[in-house]
Design an enzyme around this catalytic site. Structure first.
Site, PDB file in Angstrom:
ATOM      1  N   ARG A  34     -34.011 -61.836  27.529  1.00 30.53           N
ATOM      2  CA  ARG A  34     -34.890 -61.101  28.436  1.00 30.53           C
ATOM      3  C   ARG A  34     -34.130 -60.022  29.195  1.00 30.53           C
ATOM      4  O   ARG A  34     -33.236 -59.404  28.638  1.00 30.53           O
ATOM      5  CB  ARG A  34     -35.651 -62.057  29.349  1.00 30.53           C
ATOM      6  N   ALA A  37     -30.037 -59.432  29.353  1.00 30.14           N
ATOM      7  CA  ALA A  37     -29.455 -59.255  28.022  1.00 30.14           C
ATOM      8  C   ALA A  37     -29.815 -57.885  27.461  1.00 30.14           C
ATOM      9  O   ALA A  37     -28.969 -57.206  26.853  1.00 30.14           O
ATOM     10  CB  ALA A  37     -29.941 -60.360  27.086  1.00 30.14           C
ATOM     11  N   HIS A  38     -31.051 -57.458  27.655  1.00 30.30           N
ATOM     12  CA  HIS A  38     -31.455 -56.115  27.211  1.00 30.30           C
ATOM     13  C   HIS A  38     -30.643 -55.048  27.941  1.00 30.30           C
ATOM     14  O   HIS A  38     -30.163 -54.090  27.340  1.00 30.30           O
ATOM     15  CB  HIS A  38     -32.953 -55.904  27.464  1.00 30.30           C
ATOM     16  N   ARG A  39     -30.492 -55.230  29.238  1.00 30.45           N
ATOM     17  CA  ARG A  39     -29.756 -54.243  30.039  1.00 30.45           C
ATOM     18  C   ARG A  39     -28.286 -54.194  29.631  1.00 30.45           C
ATOM     19  O   ARG A  39     -27.700 -53.115  29.513  1.00 30.45           O
ATOM     20  CB  ARG A  39     -29.897 -54.569  31.523  1.00 30.45           C
ATOM     21  N   VAL A  42     -28.227 -52.319  26.128  1.00 29.75           N
ATOM     22  CA  VAL A  42     -28.673 -50.928  26.094  1.00 29.75           C
ATOM     23  C   VAL A  42     -27.936 -50.062  27.116  1.00 29.75           C
ATOM     24  O   VAL A  42     -27.477 -48.960  26.791  1.00 29.75           O
ATOM     25  CB  VAL A  42     -30.204 -50.843  26.311  1.00 29.75           C
TER      26      VAL A  42
END
Length: 203
Positions: A34, A37-39, A42
């Site tokens: 969520r 982890a995405h941050r 990216v």
């Protein structure tokens, strides 16, 4: 109607004939993944500690019981709102090669573009079924980035017929939630016009 079961690893061939609005189930592996982890991937360019290429992620912050000796039990695994990951999802799919994204609610044009360009699906697990979802987790095989706390840890789970999962966005770029919004708004106007005729005497 034949039950559609996707089994990881998943190829484009496996999902190209699955369409928005279809119902599928997932067998194999899925990793909770969520906001943070995405941050990390990216914005900060960090690699995920688990390979999800041709695999599946779940937008969820589960409740997990630690049993000791790196063994865990899934208690509840309700999906979280997928739209929070919308601003990351195009780059996320591009960089990881993930095929299946499971969450709650619809997603927007960046996810739609990613699914169409890279061959992926966004799927929705019906809300309010977190305990049911946990029963479809056969085993938690890995726990990565535990320093982030339980909700943000990457829990890699072995699942069997995880679902039902409603296809929200398909590989052709169809967005089921957006299509239904158009239908709803059209019907809403028709119904309102009929109601207005019956209550026009009210000032």
């Amino acid at each position: 109607m034949e039950k559609k079961i996707l089994t990881t690893p998943i190829s484009l061939e496996d999902i190209k004939n699955i369409h928005a609005g279809d119902i599928v189930y997932l067998t194999g592996h899925i990793t909770t993944c969520r906001d943070v982890a995405h941050r990390r991937l990216v914005e900060y360019g960090r690699e995920l500690p688990v390979d999800i290429r041709n695999g599946a992620i779940l937008h969820a912050g589960p409740i997990v019981r630690e049993l000791g000796d790196n063994e865990y039990e899934m208690i509840s695994v309700g999906p979280t709102t997928s739209m929070r990951m919308e601003k990351f999802e195009y780059e996320f799919v591009k960089n990881t090669g993930v095929r299946i994204i499971v969450g709650k609610g619809g997603m927007g044009p960046e996810t739609q573009r990613a699914c169409q360009e890279f061959g992926a699906l966004h799927l929705v697990f019906p809300a309010g079924n977190a305990v049911l979802a946990a029963t479809e987790v056969e085993e938690i095989e890995q726990a990565n980035w535990k320093e982030l706390g339980m909700p943000e840890t990457l829990w890699t789970c072995r699942v069997k017929e995880f679902g039902p999962l409603i296809v929200s966005i398909d590989t052709h770029g169809r967005n089921y939630f957006e299509e239904k919004k158009v239908e709803y708004n059209k019907k809403k106007e028709e119904v309102l016009m009929d109601i207005y005729k019956h209550v026009s005497f009210i000032k």
